[in-house]
Design a protein around this motif. Structure first.
Motif, mmCIF file in Angstrom:
data_model
loop_
_atom_site.group_PDB
_atom_site.id
_atom_site.type_symbol
_atom_site.label_atom_id
_atom_site.label_comp_id
_atom_site.label_asym_id
_atom_site.label_seq_id
_atom_site.Cartn_x
_atom_site.Cartn_y
_atom_site.Cartn_z
ATOM 1 N N PRO A 1 0.755 -1.274 0.018
ATOM 2 C CA PRO A 1 0.118 -0.134 -0.092
ATOM 3 C C PRO A 1 0.923 1.121 0.007
ATOM 4 O O PRO A 1 0.349 2.497 -0.406
ATOM 5 C CB PRO A 1 -0.816 -0.052 1.371
ATOM 6 C CG PRO A 1 -0.109 -1.042 2.154
ATOM 7 C CD PRO A 1 0.579 -2.014 1.344
ATOM 8 N N ASN A 2 1.896 1.016 0.338
ATOM 9 C CA ASN A 2 3.166 2.293 0.497
ATOM 10 C C ASN A 2 3.631 2.550 -0.986
ATOM 11 O O ASN A 2 4.125 3.869 -1.212
ATOM 12 C CB ASN A 2 4.219 2.023 1.144
ATOM 13 C CG ASN A 2 3.727 2.249 2.620
ATOM 14 O OD1 ASN A 2 2.786 2.594 3.106
ATOM 15 N ND2 ASN A 2 4.332 0.993 3.257
ATOM 16 N N THR B 1 3.572 1.077 -9.770
ATOM 17 C CA THR B 1 2.803 -0.093 -9.948
ATOM 18 C C THR B 1 2.203 -0.165 -11.050
ATOM 19 O O THR B 1 2.854 -0.479 -12.212
ATOM 20 C CB THR B 1 1.746 -0.317 -8.850
ATOM 21 O OG1 THR B 1 0.963 0.864 -8.752
ATOM 22 C CG2 THR B 1 2.492 -0.515 -7.572
ATOM 23 N N TYR B 2 0.918 0.376 -11.203
ATOM 24 C CA TYR B 2 0.350 0.523 -12.525
ATOM 25 C C TYR B 2 1.148 1.348 -13.669
ATOM 26 O O TYR B 2 1.167 0.836 -15.008
ATOM 27 C CB TYR B 2 -1.065 1.024 -12.543
ATOM 28 C CG TYR B 2 -1.915 0.194 -11.639
ATOM 29 C CD1 TYR B 2 -2.504 -0.981 -12.289
ATOM 30 C CD2 TYR B 2 -2.151 0.408 -10.257
ATOM 31 C CE1 TYR B 2 -3.430 -1.855 -11.297
ATOM 32 C CE2 TYR B 2 -2.875 -0.276 -9.815
ATOM 33 C CZ TYR B 2 -3.548 -1.287 -10.102
ATOM 34 O OH TYR B 2 -4.394 -2.185 -9.345
ATOM 35 N N GLY B 3 1.919 2.191 -13.110
ATOM 36 C CA GLY B 3 2.524 3.178 -14.137
ATOM 37 C C GLY B 3 3.752 2.177 -14.653
ATOM 38 O O GLY B 3 3.921 2.554 -15.813
ATOM 39 N N ARG B 4 4.260 1.511 -13.892
ATOM 40 C CA ARG B 4 5.648 0.741 -14.499
ATOM 41 C C ARG B 4 4.986 -0.100 -15.822
ATOM 42 O O ARG B 4 5.682 -0.199 -16.870
ATOM 43 C CB ARG B 4 6.127 -0.136 -13.509
ATOM 44 C CG ARG B 4 7.085 0.822 -12.478
ATOM 45 C CD ARG B 4 7.521 -0.255 -11.210
ATOM 46 N NE ARG B 4 8.667 -0.896 -11.948
ATOM 47 C CZ ARG B 4 8.908 -1.943 -11.189
ATOM 48 N NH1 ARG B 4 8.276 -2.359 -10.203
ATOM 49 N NH2 ARG B 4 9.939 -2.921 -11.740
ATOM 50 N N VAL B 5 3.872 -0.780 -15.216
ATOM 51 C CA VAL B 5 3.363 -1.867 -16.291
ATOM 52 C C VAL B 5 3.101 -0.894 -17.750
ATOM 53 O O VAL B 5 3.415 -1.138 -18.896
ATOM 54 C CB VAL B 5 2.086 -2.451 -15.926
ATOM 55 C CG1 VAL B 5 1.644 -3.118 -16.935
ATOM 56 C CG2 VAL B 5 2.610 -3.076 -14.717
ATOM 57 N N ARG B 6 2.378 0.386 -17.443
ATOM 58 C CA ARG B 6 2.130 1.136 -18.694
ATOM 59 C C ARG B 6 3.254 1.548 -19.248
ATOM 60 O O ARG B 6 3.180 1.471 -20.600
ATOM 61 C CB ARG B 6 0.851 2.221 -18.124
ATOM 62 C CG ARG B 6 0.823 3.098 -19.511
ATOM 63 C CD ARG B 6 -0.235 4.239 -18.855
ATOM 64 N NE ARG B 6 -1.515 3.791 -18.504
ATOM 65 C CZ ARG B 6 -2.645 3.581 -19.495
ATOM 66 N NH1 ARG B 6 -2.489 3.852 -20.680
ATOM 67 N NH2 ARG B 6 -3.869 3.013 -19.034
ATOM 68 N N ARG B 7 4.133 2.099 -18.775
ATOM 69 C CA ARG B 7 5.312 2.437 -19.584
ATOM 70 C C ARG B 7 6.143 1.494 -20.197
ATOM 71 O O ARG B 7 6.751 1.600 -21.380
ATOM 72 C CB ARG B 7 6.264 3.122 -18.277
ATOM 73 C CG ARG B 7 5.896 4.576 -17.773
ATOM 74 C CD ARG B 7 7.145 5.129 -17.316
ATOM 75 N NE ARG B 7 7.764 4.360 -15.965
ATOM 76 C CZ ARG B 7 7.219 4.267 -14.808
ATOM 77 N NH1 ARG B 7 6.178 5.057 -14.663
ATOM 78 N NH2 ARG B 7 8.052 3.512 -13.900
#
Length: 935
Positions: free
Chosen positions: A211-212, A218-224
């Motif tokens: 949660p931190n 998180t999602y941003g790494r996948v999208r990039r």
């Protein structure tokens, strides 16, 4: 590596590429190095725990779809040896496609093992799958080898595989380099290839339950990641690896995919898939692909590390592997096949066990020499046991064939020396055989007669060492030139006592100098020897009394080659992955260093062969300074002894160099100048002779770097600069102005063609380093493994390197230098038999290739699933060729088969057999041809 432009669609049509929303194929996997920074048993315990957990997850969660066991089947053996009770469960999930493995037995290094070893590796993958009743995935999964050989598409096609997943050795900017391409072998074979833009090690979901962590983490790494890949994609299909080195399973994967899909709506949709499903989806989309031809060893700003220093790390492993491959490919299998055709059982299980032991040493972290010391210690018994099996199988086959010879003409107490030729052409070369020393054999008291009664000069020497199938350690070695030994055949010689011993004053050699009667004045062959000179009808070899270099005169062309076999020592501040010069290097050469003291003496003088011992006492820096920026000022003397041998009737010069390595952190090379500026080298590779430019190749599509003396680097500021050291198998050749020079080698896989204006071939004999990986080298960003000391990678102790010089006219192809090289690599095999009746004559052959062809044989063995003979040939030229095959017995049929030994249709699928039993075999440019011959 050559980019040769865009190709048509996969099916030859035109189609608009489909774009977003992207379909993302997520495959869950582990990359399993069997041994590396930990030992095999350490990693096996982790493997057992991984597969235990995997089986539990598959049992408990029907949504845990599938998992890839890294494209190799040896993990099944390693696991089931500990958990045999789980065999049915494990194989059941493989049959259900919830676990994938294969097609490989182990994931190999591609450049450091032979082409035939790659074929046997894939065969062992098949055999392991058949043992467990499963089917391997038909995906060319090779995600982490240190570059890729040119013929890999042809090898994969030969096993019914039309695709490849690769990483190191290629890449480029997002704007110009796509993930998917057509990879073409030199013979035109193609696979649909996919390049991992971020490597196979992608773990973007690691922190999703923390949660931190922010959206960006998180999602941003996948999208990039997906956005980067989308720029390189030729279709709407993207491949996401989820796993990495020794990574365990992630039971959250199904849930995390659903979470990510919620975030990516309208842009991409992830689906838990297999690599096979991704390849099938690509083919369905029929993308337009660029064609890339040849080997993949590129460097550049956007390319992953190639780690080329593994070609020369722990060179002792490479020499042992050469020995193991040689015994299996050139002796044990072909001689067993000949003996099988003469009534002996063909023990395929024993031969495959030897292959299994050898191939277990072929993973990239093993044969590359880039593991901890303990790992490489544990490789040694596998090398030894494989070679022991091959040697014994060879000797048993030879003894069976010997027992069939009609030696009844021998007198009581006499012996027949039988020379076996495992190559498919008639040869005249030196043969050796070891006898028990108590027999007292000597040229003064004995004579050697060929099958026509002609006396053959020979020489003897005491030798020590173990031989297969005997408890004797001390032997007498008989050496002579065997003339015209038939292809895949033999020639027997009668060893008989003389009625009257020769004059004891007679010297058993011919001298170069003018001598008195009986004192070397009566040549029996064309070979002469002097203090520092060897000479026969083809070559004159002179060793310099000043610097120890060799001058070779090729009498057939009139060309003189000087300065051969000088030695170069440079500092090495790298690690097992990369050679790296220290900032303040001190490069020393024996032909210019006044600290090198040279002596030359005639070590062996005989009528069959003679040897000069060139001894160089050389004061070298003991290692690096503490800051690793310079070589130490402290020196110690290293004695290099090169035994330079010329045989009667020979067109090559054999060299064996020995030294006791007490020097750390350095690279030792032998230098062979052509004497002309050479712009390119041609080196034997894997079913291919690969042409490469001199020096360091530049960036893909960029201009070459500036020319300079000696070694060149290209790519300042790249993550890993390009270097000039290149891989080779049996030889490298250079030529200019109709003048050629070839250097053959026995297990020395690294060379460089220097841009020094002299066309100098530098062959690496040793690279001594003390670290698995270091991050302070000048030639690589980041580590390639853990920073672990590896003192045994300094290669202390006695070292031996064997190589040969072959001068010739032209580029070597018209001089058939490939045959001369393989004569050197594959010595005639000498054995002894007694007096007995038999059905075979004293000279005979099983298989000969005739005509003006460019074919080499890589395999001769019994077929895997029938009583047929398998013969594999490959075309060393980039032009069509044909040879007449003449067998010792008439075949009933000859058909072309693939590498799985299944029928194929080229050239009509069969060969027409002439009335005399011969037939013609055809091969296209750089083509591998496998024949199934039935009798």
């Amino acid at each position: 590596m050559q980019r040769i432009g865009a190709a048509a669609m996969l099916d030859g049509t035109e189609k608009e590429a489909v774009r977003a929303p992207y379909r993302v194929f997520v495959y869950h996997h582990t990359h399993w190095d069997r041994e590396w920074w930990a030992t095999y048993q350490d990693f096996r315990i982790r493997l057992v725990e991984l597969i235990d957990e995997l089986l539990n997850a598959l049992d408990e969660d029907p949504d845990f779809r599938c998992f890839l066991l890294d494209g190799q089947t040896i993990v099944l053996d390693d696991y089931l040896a500990i958990r045999p009770e789980n065999r049915d469960k494990l194989t059941g999930y493989i049959r259900d496609n919830r676990i994938q493995c294969g097609p490989w037995y182990i994931l190999p290094d591609e450049f450091l093992v032979s082409g035939e070893a790659h074929i046997r590796n894939l065969w062992l993958g098949i055999k392991t799958a058949e043992k467990y009743g499963v089917v391997n995935q038909d995906v060319g999964y090779i995600p982490d080898t240190f570059g890729h050989i040119s013929q890999m598409p042809q090898l994969l096609n030969g096993f019914g595989i039309d695709n490849a997943l690769v990483w190191r050795g290629l890449g480029g900017p997002e704007e110009t380099f796509k993930q998917e391409f057509a990879w073409e072998a030199p013979n035109g074979s193609r696979v649909l290839a996919y390049w991992f833009p971020d490597g196979y090690y992608v773990v973007d979901f690691l922190h999703f339950d923390n949660p931190n962590k922010t959206y960006d983490e998180t999602y941003g790494r996948v999208r990039r990641s997906l956005e980067r890949w989308a720029k390189r994609a030729t279709t709407d299909c993207l491949l996401m690896p989820y796993g990495g080195d020794h990574r365990l399973i992630d039971r959250r994967l199904g849930r995390l995919i659903r979470q990510v899909n919620e975030d990516l709506k309208g842009f991409a949709e992830l689906r838990w898939s297999t690599t096979k499903e991704f390849v099938a989806a690509l083919r369905e989309r029929n993308p337009q692909l660029e064609t890339i031809a040849g080997e993949l060893r590129g460097a550049g700003a956007d390319l992953p590390h190639l780690l080329p220093g593994v070609l020369s790390a722990r060179m002792y492993l490479k020499r042992l592997n050469f020995r193991g491959q040689l015994w299996l490919e050139r002796y044990a299998e072909p001689m067993s096949a000949i003996a099988w055709r003469k009534g002996r059982k063909y023990d395929a299980s024993l031969l495959w066990h030897a292959w299994e032991l050898l191939v277990q040493n072929h993973p990239h972290d093993s044969i590359c020499g880039c593991s901890i010391d303990q790992v490489h210690r544990e490789m040694m018994p596998r090398f030894d046991q494989s070679a022991q099996i091959a040697e014994i199988v060879t000797e048993k086959a030879a003894q069976h064939l010997n027992s069939l010879l009609d030696t009844s003409a021998l007198h009581e107490g006499e012996e027949a020396i039988v020379v076996h030729n495992p190559l498919p052409w008639s040869r005249t070369d030196v043969a050796t055989v070891r006898l028990e020393p108590k027999k007292g054999v000597h040229p003064r008291t004995h004579r050697l007669l060929d099958d026509e009664g002609n006396e053959v000069p020979f020489q003897v020497a005491p030798v020590e060492g173990r031989m297969a199938m005997t408890d004797k350690w001390f032997h007498t070695e008989v050496r002579f030139v065997a003339s015209g030994v038939p292809g895949l055949g033999y020639a027997a010689y009668r060893l008989a006592e003389r009625e009257k011993p020769l004059d004891p004053k007679l010297v058993p050699y011919a001298a170069v100098q003018t001598t008195a009667k009986l004192k070397g004045s009566e040549p029996q062959t064309d070979l002469h020897v002097g203090r520092n000179v060897l000479e026969n009808r083809y070559l004159r070899v002179e060793a310099s009394l000043t610097d120890g270099t060799l001058t070779v005169v090729d009498k057939t062309t009139g060309e003189t080659y000087g300065g051969l076999n000088a030695f170069e020592s440079s500092g090495d501040a790298g690690d097992t992955y990369n050679y790296a010069f220290p900032l303040n290097d001190n490069v020393l050469r024996t032909d210019t260093d006044r600290n090198a003291v040279v002596t030359v003496q005639a070590a062996v003088a005989g009528h069959a062969s003679a040897t000069l011992a060139v001894t160089i006492d050389w004061a070298l820096p003991v290692g690096l300074t503490a800051d690793r920026l310079s070589r130490s000022a402290e020196r110690t003397v290293v004695r290099l002894v090169s035994r330079v041998t010329l045989a009667a009737e020979s067109r090559r010069v054999d060299i064996a160099t020995e030294w006791d390595n007490a020097i750390r952190d350095h690279r030792l090379r032998a230098l062979f100048p052509l004497g002309r500026d050479a712009r390119a080298s041609r080196a034997e590779g894997h079913f291919d002779v690969v042409e490469r430019p001199a020096g360091a190749p530049g960036d893909w599509g960029a201009e070459r770097g500036a020319e300079g003396d000696g070694e060149s680097f290209f790519g300042n500021g790249w993550p890993e600069p390009s270097i000039g050291q290149m891989p080779q198998q049996g030889y490298v050749t250079v030529s200019a102005e109709d003048r050629g020079l070839t250097v053959a080698n026995k297990g020395l896989p690294e060379f460089e063609l220097l841009r020094d204006g002299r066309g100098t071939i530098a062959v690496t004999l040793l690279r001594a380093v003390g670290w698995l990986s270091r991050e302070d080298t000048l030639v690589r960003v980041g580590g390639a493994g853990p920073e672990t000391p590896t003192p045994e990678a300094q290669c202390p102790g006695v070292q031996r390197a064997e190589y040969a010089i072959v001068p010739h006219a032209g580029d070597g192809l018209e001089a058939r230098v490939f045959e001369r090289v393989h004569d050197y690599l594959t010595p005639l095999y000498g054995t002894v038999t007694g007096k007995h009746d038999g059905t075979l004559p004293m000279r005979g052959g099983m298989l000969a290739l005739e005509g003006d062809h460019t074919l080499l044989m890589s395999a001769c063995k019994k077929a895997e699933r029938s009583d047929a003979l398998i013969v594999r040939l490959w075309n060393v030229a980039k032009a069509e060729t044909a040879a007449t095959v003449r067998l010792g017995e008439a075949p009933s049929s000859v058909r072309y088969v693939d590498l799985k030994e299944e029928p194929v249709e080229p050239y009509g699928g069969t060969a027409s057999i002439a009335g005399d039993g011969s037939f013609v075999v055809r091969a296209g440019p750089a083509e591998i041809v496998t024949l199934e011959i039935r009798f």
